[in-house]
Design a protein around this motif. Structure first.
Motif, mmCIF file in Angstrom:
data_model
loop_
_atom_site.group_PDB
_atom_site.id
_atom_site.type_symbol
_atom_site.label_atom_id
_atom_site.label_comp_id
_atom_site.label_asym_id
_atom_site.label_seq_id
_atom_site.Cartn_x
_atom_site.Cartn_y
_atom_site.Cartn_z
ATOM 1 N N THR A 201 0.810 -1.216 0.000
ATOM 2 C CA THR A 201 0.000 0.000 0.000
ATOM 3 C C THR A 201 0.844 1.268 0.000
ATOM 4 O OG1 THR A 201 -0.160 -0.181 2.425
ATOM 5 C CG2 THR A 201 -1.969 -1.092 1.119
ATOM 6 N N THR A 202 2.131 1.142 0.222
ATOM 7 C CA THR A 202 3.006 2.324 0.154
ATOM 8 C C THR A 202 3.852 2.341 -1.113
ATOM 9 O OG1 THR A 202 4.655 1.143 1.506
ATOM 10 C CG2 THR A 202 3.137 2.613 2.649
ATOM 11 N N ALA B 189 -4.773 8.104 -7.382
ATOM 12 C CA ALA B 189 -5.798 7.410 -6.602
ATOM 13 C C ALA B 189 -5.993 5.983 -7.104
ATOM 14 C CB ALA B 189 -7.118 8.178 -6.664
ATOM 15 N N ALA B 190 -5.906 5.798 -8.425
ATOM 16 C CA ALA B 190 -6.028 4.453 -8.985
ATOM 17 C C ALA B 190 -4.910 3.552 -8.487
ATOM 18 C CB ALA B 190 -6.011 4.530 -10.511
ATOM 19 N N PHE B 191 -3.702 4.081 -8.395
ATOM 20 C CA PHE B 191 -2.581 3.277 -7.915
ATOM 21 C C PHE B 191 -2.680 3.007 -6.411
ATOM 22 C CE2 PHE B 191 -0.784 3.989 -12.027
ATOM 23 C CZ PHE B 191 0.135 2.969 -12.204
ATOM 24 N N VAL B 192 -3.259 3.947 -5.658
ATOM 25 C CA VAL B 192 -3.490 3.695 -4.233
ATOM 26 C C VAL B 192 -4.461 2.533 -4.063
ATOM 27 C CG1 VAL B 192 -4.492 4.628 -2.116
ATOM 28 C CG2 VAL B 192 -2.981 6.061 -3.497
ATOM 29 N N PHE C 192 -5.305 0.261 -6.286
ATOM 30 C CA PHE C 192 -4.735 -0.967 -6.837
ATOM 31 C C PHE C 192 -3.709 -1.561 -5.881
ATOM 32 C CE2 PHE C 192 -1.792 -3.220 -9.800
ATOM 33 C CZ PHE C 192 -2.687 -4.184 -10.233
ATOM 34 N N GLY C 193 -2.967 -0.709 -5.167
ATOM 35 C CA GLY C 193 -2.003 -1.209 -4.183
ATOM 36 C C GLY C 193 -2.676 -1.961 -3.055
ATOM 37 N N VAL C 194 -3.831 -1.451 -2.581
ATOM 38 C CA VAL C 194 -4.583 -2.143 -1.532
ATOM 39 C C VAL C 194 -5.068 -3.496 -2.046
ATOM 40 C CG1 VAL C 194 -6.620 -2.065 -0.054
ATOM 41 C CG2 VAL C 194 -5.257 0.006 -0.426
ATOM 42 N N TYR C 195 -5.657 -3.504 -3.244
ATOM 43 C CA TYR C 195 -6.106 -4.768 -3.833
ATOM 44 C C TYR C 195 -4.940 -5.740 -3.983
ATOM 45 C CZ TYR C 195 -6.481 -7.981 -7.719
ATOM 46 O OH TYR C 195 -6.378 -9.095 -8.494
ATOM 47 N N GLN C 196 -3.812 -5.229 -4.468
ATOM 48 C CA GLN C 196 -2.668 -6.080 -4.719
ATOM 49 C C GLN C 196 -2.131 -6.720 -3.442
ATOM 50 O OE1 GLN C 196 0.478 -5.579 -8.329
ATOM 51 N NE2 GLN C 196 0.622 -4.114 -6.705
ATOM 52 N N ILE D 252 -7.224 -6.579 -14.234
ATOM 53 C CA ILE D 252 -7.684 -5.841 -13.058
ATOM 54 C C ILE D 252 -6.984 -4.488 -12.971
ATOM 55 C CG2 ILE D 252 -7.739 -5.867 -10.533
ATOM 56 C CD1 ILE D 252 -8.143 -8.911 -10.744
ATOM 57 N N PHE D 253 -5.722 -4.434 -13.344
ATOM 58 C CA PHE D 253 -5.033 -3.141 -13.359
ATOM 59 C C PHE D 253 -5.708 -2.176 -14.320
ATOM 60 C CE2 PHE D 253 -2.061 -0.445 -15.741
ATOM 61 C CZ PHE D 253 -1.675 0.414 -14.720
ATOM 62 N N TYR D 254 -6.025 -2.644 -15.526
ATOM 63 C CA TYR D 254 -6.667 -1.769 -16.510
ATOM 64 C C TYR D 254 -8.037 -1.299 -16.021
ATOM 65 C CZ TYR D 254 -3.343 -2.102 -20.379
ATOM 66 O OH TYR D 254 -2.236 -1.965 -21.191
ATOM 67 N N VAL D 255 -8.795 -2.196 -15.363
ATOM 68 C CA VAL D 255 -10.116 -1.819 -14.866
ATOM 69 C C VAL D 255 -9.988 -0.785 -13.750
ATOM 70 C CG1 VAL D 255 -12.147 -2.660 -13.616
ATOM 71 C CG2 VAL D 255 -11.261 -3.958 -15.563
ATOM 72 N N PHE D 256 -9.042 -0.982 -12.825
ATOM 73 C CA PHE D 256 -8.826 0.000 -11.762
ATOM 74 C C PHE D 256 -8.455 1.360 -12.352
ATOM 75 C CE2 PHE D 256 -8.770 -3.229 -8.465
ATOM 76 C CZ PHE D 256 -9.093 -2.518 -7.320
ATOM 77 N N ASN D 257 -7.457 1.363 -13.219
ATOM 78 C CA ASN D 257 -6.989 2.624 -13.771
ATOM 79 C C ASN D 257 -8.064 3.301 -14.611
ATOM 80 O OD1 ASN D 257 -5.012 4.592 -14.041
ATOM 81 N ND2 ASN D 257 -4.138 3.675 -15.879
ATOM 82 N N GLY D 258 -8.792 2.520 -15.402
ATOM 83 C CA GLY D 258 -9.847 3.081 -16.231
ATOM 84 C C GLY D 258 -11.001 3.625 -15.419
#
Length: 235
Positions: free
Chosen positions: A58-59, A82-85, A87-91, A150-156
């Motif tokens: 998450t960091t 925000a998308a990367f934040v 996605f980091g939690v999901y990851q 999932i990355f593309y869906v988060f970012n999109g």
């Protein structure tokens, strides 16, 4: 007579020295030696592997995108960050389940191989095959079928695109993305799967700094649907 007195005096002196030495030994044994910061850190990581994984994921993920935007972009895209934040939690959850739980079940001897001393790993053929199997499963199943979509869906979604439009973007970039992934993660996965089990997730995040920076630079910005991209290119 004098000789006897000298012997008695020598015994008393020896007894006093032994007593003082034993007292000093007891005092030294009660002194608490300070622990080195690295030892304290690794002990905490071993006791709390899931918390370590979540803290790093998450960091590291949003910080990589923040750094890429700060260096390479003219302005900070808050939606992208925000998308990367998110996605980091999901990851954090996804990587834990995949790299620790799922791969541990698919390859039951993988953790035993990871925990062997390095000298013993060279001669462990079955363990080496398990390592190669993990790399194949990671890069041929998880990354193309789960990680990238999932990355593309988060970012999109943080840029106003529907899941369908986001997946269409991945379909267009699928081959290029996966070739990029293989070229990076084949050597990185070897490092991740060969270290002791408690160090697997920290190593994934350490190598993931480079990967997240690459994916942020190449796919983080300019998020448009296929139709918008085609219209922009025609104009």
């Amino acid at each position: 007579m004098r000789r006897i007195r000298l012997q008695a005096w020598a015994r008393r002196q020896l007894g006093q020295r032994c007593c003082s030495t034993s007292q000093e030994t007891v005092k030294q044994s009660h002194v608490i030696q300070p622990r080195r910061p690295w030892t304290v850190t690794t002990d905490w990581m071993k006791k709390h592997p899931f918390a370590t994984n979540m803290l790093l994921c998450t960091t590291v993920t949003p910080l990589c995108d923040f750094n890429v935007q700060r260096v390479c972009e003219d302005s900070m895209d808050k939606h992208r960050l925000a998308a990367f934040v998110a996605f980091g939690v999901y990851q954090g959850f996804a990587w834990w389940y995949w790299y620790m739980a799922a791969l541990g079940r698919l390859f039951p001897h993988a953790m035993r191989f990871a925990n062997l001393p390095l000298a013993q790993k060279w001669g462990d053929r079955s363990g080496a095959l398990q390592l190669l199997g993990q790399i194949a499963a990671d890069l041929l199943l998880y990354v193309p079928l789960f990680y990238f979509p999932i990355f593309y869906v988060f970012n999109g979604s943080f840029h106003g695109l529907s899941a369908t439009d986001s997946l269409q973007r991945y379909r267009k970039n699928c081959f290029e993305d996966n070739v990029m992934s293989w070229s990076f993660w084949v050597p990185a996965d070897i490092l991740c799967f060969i270290v002791p089990a408690w160090l697997r997730m920290p190593m994934c995040h350490l190598t993931g700094v480079g990967w997240t920076s690459i994916i942020s630079y190449s796919r983080g910005g300019n998020v448009k649907s296929i139709g918008e991209s085609e219209a922009a290119s025609m104009s």
